[in-house]
Design a protein around this motif. Sequence first.
Motif, PDB file in Angstrom:
ATOM      1  N   ALA A  94       0.833  -1.298  -0.245  1.00 21.13           N
ATOM      2  CA  ALA A  94       0.042  -0.088  -0.009  1.00 21.13           C
ATOM      3  C   ALA A  94       0.844   1.245  -0.259  1.00 21.13           C
ATOM      4  O   ALA A  94       0.620   2.040  -0.644  1.00 21.13           O
ATOM      5  N   TYR A  95       1.945   1.256   0.850  1.00 18.76           N
ATOM      6  CA  TYR A  95       2.986   2.425   0.811  1.00 18.76           C
ATOM      7  C   TYR A  95       3.625   2.459  -0.470  1.00 18.76           C
ATOM      8  O   TYR A  95       3.812   3.648  -1.028  1.00 18.76           O
ATOM      9  N   LEU A  96       4.266   1.280  -0.976  1.00 19.80           N
ATOM     10  CA  LEU A  96       4.912   1.336  -2.177  1.00 19.80           C
ATOM     11  C   LEU A  96       4.177   1.877  -3.460  1.00 19.80           C
ATOM     12  O   LEU A  96       4.714   2.811  -4.287  1.00 19.80           O
ATOM     13  N   ARG A  97       2.802   1.652  -3.456  1.00 17.69           N
ATOM     14  CA  ARG A  97       2.121   2.170  -4.554  1.00 17.69           C
ATOM     15  C   ARG A  97       2.039   3.682  -4.663  1.00 17.69           C
ATOM     16  O   ARG A  97       1.602   4.194  -5.743  1.00 17.69           O
ATOM     17  N   LYS A  98       2.115   4.408  -3.661  1.00 15.29           N
ATOM     18  CA  LYS A  98       2.097   5.982  -3.553  1.00 15.29           C
ATOM     19  C   LYS A  98       3.299   6.312  -3.996  1.00 15.29           C
ATOM     20  O   LYS A  98       3.434   7.588  -4.204  1.00 15.29           O
ATOM     21  N   LEU A  99       4.584   5.693  -4.008  1.00 17.00           N
ATOM     22  CA  LEU A  99       5.752   6.115  -4.351  1.00 17.00           C
ATOM     23  C   LEU A  99       6.236   6.316  -5.839  1.00 17.00           C
ATOM     24  O   LEU A  99       5.404   5.505  -6.653  1.00 17.00           O
ATOM     25  N   PRO A 100       7.022   7.036  -6.238  1.00 15.77           N
ATOM     26  CA  PRO A 100       7.195   7.369  -7.747  1.00 15.77           C
ATOM     27  C   PRO A 100       8.068   5.722  -8.013  1.00 15.77           C
ATOM     28  O   PRO A 100       8.525   5.295  -7.270  1.00 15.77           O
ATOM     29  N   ALA A 101       7.873   5.532  -9.275  1.00 18.03           N
ATOM     30  CA  ALA A 101       8.386   4.265  -9.487  1.00 18.03           C
ATOM     31  C   ALA A 101       9.903   3.859  -9.176  1.00 18.03           C
ATOM     32  O   ALA A 101      10.192   2.762  -8.734  1.00 18.03           O
ATOM     33  N   GLU A 102      10.460   5.037  -9.267  1.00 14.17           N
ATOM     34  CA  GLU A 102      12.164   4.891  -9.198  1.00 14.17           C
ATOM     35  C   GLU A 102      12.132   4.648  -7.586  1.00 14.17           C
ATOM     36  O   GLU A 102      13.083   3.846  -7.242  1.00 14.17           O
ATOM     37  N   ALA A 104      10.104   3.398  -5.583  1.00 17.01           N
ATOM     38  CA  ALA A 104       9.479   2.013  -5.252  1.00 17.01           C
ATOM     39  C   ALA A 104      10.269   0.778  -5.822  1.00 17.01           C
ATOM     40  O   ALA A 104      10.565  -0.152  -5.145  1.00 17.01           O
ATOM     41  N   ALA A 105      11.056   1.002  -6.986  1.00 16.41           N
ATOM     42  CA  ALA A 105      12.066  -0.083  -7.519  1.00 16.41           C
ATOM     43  C   ALA A 105      12.843  -0.240  -6.511  1.00 16.41           C
ATOM     44  O   ALA A 105      13.493  -1.382  -6.192  1.00 16.41           O
ATOM     45  N   ILE A 106      13.666   0.896  -6.008  1.00 16.59           N
ATOM     46  CA  ILE A 106      14.983   0.789  -4.989  1.00 16.59           C
ATOM     47  C   ILE A 106      14.400  -0.062  -3.655  1.00 16.59           C
ATOM     48  O   ILE A 106      15.123  -0.978  -3.182  1.00 16.59           O
ATOM     49  N   ASN A 107      13.225   0.494  -3.278  1.00 18.40           N
ATOM     50  CA  ASN A 107      12.733  -0.311  -2.166  1.00 18.40           C
ATOM     51  C   ASN A 107      12.599  -1.726  -2.377  1.00 18.40           C
ATOM     52  O   ASN A 107      12.642  -2.659  -1.577  1.00 18.40           O
ATOM     53  N   LEU A 108      11.884  -2.347  -3.495  1.00 23.92           N
ATOM     54  CA  LEU A 108      11.639  -3.607  -3.765  1.00 23.92           C
ATOM     55  C   LEU A 108      12.858  -4.484  -4.065  1.00 23.92           C
ATOM     56  O   LEU A 108      12.979  -5.454  -3.446  1.00 23.92           O
ATOM     57  N   GLN A 109      13.769  -3.586  -4.784  1.00 25.11           N
ATOM     58  CA  GLN A 109      15.190  -4.359  -5.128  1.00 25.11           C
ATOM     59  C   GLN A 109      15.914  -4.864  -3.890  1.00 25.11           C
ATOM     60  O   GLN A 109      16.266  -5.715  -3.623  1.00 25.11           O
ATOM     61  N   TRP A 110      15.894  -3.800  -2.696  1.00 21.34           N
ATOM     62  CA  TRP A 110      16.687  -3.976  -1.631  1.00 21.34           C
ATOM     63  C   TRP A 110      16.026  -5.058  -0.773  1.00 21.34           C
ATOM     64  O   TRP A 110      16.661  -5.982  -0.242  1.00 21.34           O
ATOM     65  N   GLY A 111      14.825  -5.045  -0.584  1.00 21.76           N
ATOM     66  CA  GLY A 111      13.969  -6.259  -0.053  1.00 21.76           C
ATOM     67  C   GLY A 111      14.303  -7.590  -0.356  1.00 21.76           C
ATOM     68  O   GLY A 111      14.424  -8.516   0.234  1.00 21.76           O
ATOM     69  N   LEU A 112      14.371  -7.572  -1.882  1.00 25.98           N
ATOM     70  CA  LEU A 112      14.455  -8.975  -2.584  1.00 25.98           C
ATOM     71  C   LEU A 112      15.956  -9.414  -2.255  1.00 25.98           C
ATOM     72  O   LEU A 112      16.215 -10.662  -2.360  1.00 25.98           O
ATOM     73  N   GLU A 113      16.642  -8.494  -2.027  1.00 21.71           N
ATOM     74  CA  GLU A 113      18.086  -8.967  -2.001  1.00 21.71           C
ATOM     75  C   GLU A 113      18.647  -9.272  -0.582  1.00 21.71           C
ATOM     76  O   GLU A 113      19.433 -10.041  -0.294  1.00 21.71           O
TER      77      GLU A 113
END
Length: 366
Positions: A94-102, A104-113
């Motif tokens: 829900a929080y990530l959907r509110k962020l600019p794609a750049e 959101a992508a950084i946060n998602l990539q950090w979490g996946l790694e």
Amino acid sequence: MRNSTNIDTASRQWSSRPADQRYTTLEELKASVLQRRRESWTATPATNQLRVLPSQKGEIQVEVFDPTVGEKRSLDVNNWSFGQLSQYASAPAAYLRKLPAELAAINLQWGLEHAPVRDNTLVLGQSNGSHTLRSLTSISYGRIWDHQVVEAVERVNADGRWKIPVASYATTNPRRATTLYASDRDIFMFLVDPENPVEVGDETLFRGFYTWNSEVGSATFGLTTFLYRFVCDNRIIWGASDIREVRIRHTGGAPERFAYEGQKYLQRYAEESTEKLVSAVKRAQATAIPLNHGKGETVQDWLSSRGFTKSQAKASVDAAEAEQGSSRSLWDIVNGITAYARSIGNTDDRVSLETRAGKLMEAVAA
């Protein structure tokens, strides 16, 4: 027989589906989900090998190696798979959907790694000119394909007896009247047998079922069968009784369970003669609950001795009294249990009660 249990599951589907998720025939529905199946492919990368990128359109994409063509694909993330991707990255969707794609992508990539919920993933992609991430699940996910469920329904409907329930507006707006649906995450089908009534005493009942599935992790496979009085224009099922349900979770053995349990259950129900159904209902109506009156046994005690909790037994008897006007016969109690079960929010608890009610009916149906 005074049973006023109503089912609104199909009505909720009918009221919420947009036009592009509605199909007027099984053939049309199958063609759609089968085409989707042909365009889909899977991969099993390590979670930390996924690459999340912002697209030029300001959307999220995931870069995945597609083994079917031997090259990397940049997959557009849809609403459903974004939630799964966020879950894998231990990040709040829900929080990530509110962020600019750049961002959101950084946060998602950090979490996946650094904080993935699992080290490996089962990617379901779809390529048909564009490329889409349809789902991201564990590698133990046992996928039942939507087209397999539609084909199972087609097989039991070779004679055309199972139909979309009639509606007053069906001829002028058949797509609105339909009860066959598919979205990018699920399917739902509701059909009835209107030409083979089940005459029980002074009542005329009919058979119906609805079935659902998701090949992307949105829902289990499920099948609910029932007798009913009528279906209204907004698809509420009125006077439902003898409600039985089968669910199969998408675990490792799910495809095999669907083949040997789900499909066979539907086949048995479709082929079951109306005479057998009438006979079973009449026997249930004529079968008094065998109580030991000398020991002061009550119907609640009888249910408790068969695995129902005290609160379940009391609620079922109360529902039987309210719905049937009595709790003396097996038919009264079975309908009381299913009426009470419909009020339970927790799916597993509800299905467990409905299953046990079905087993009580099986004792006289044999």
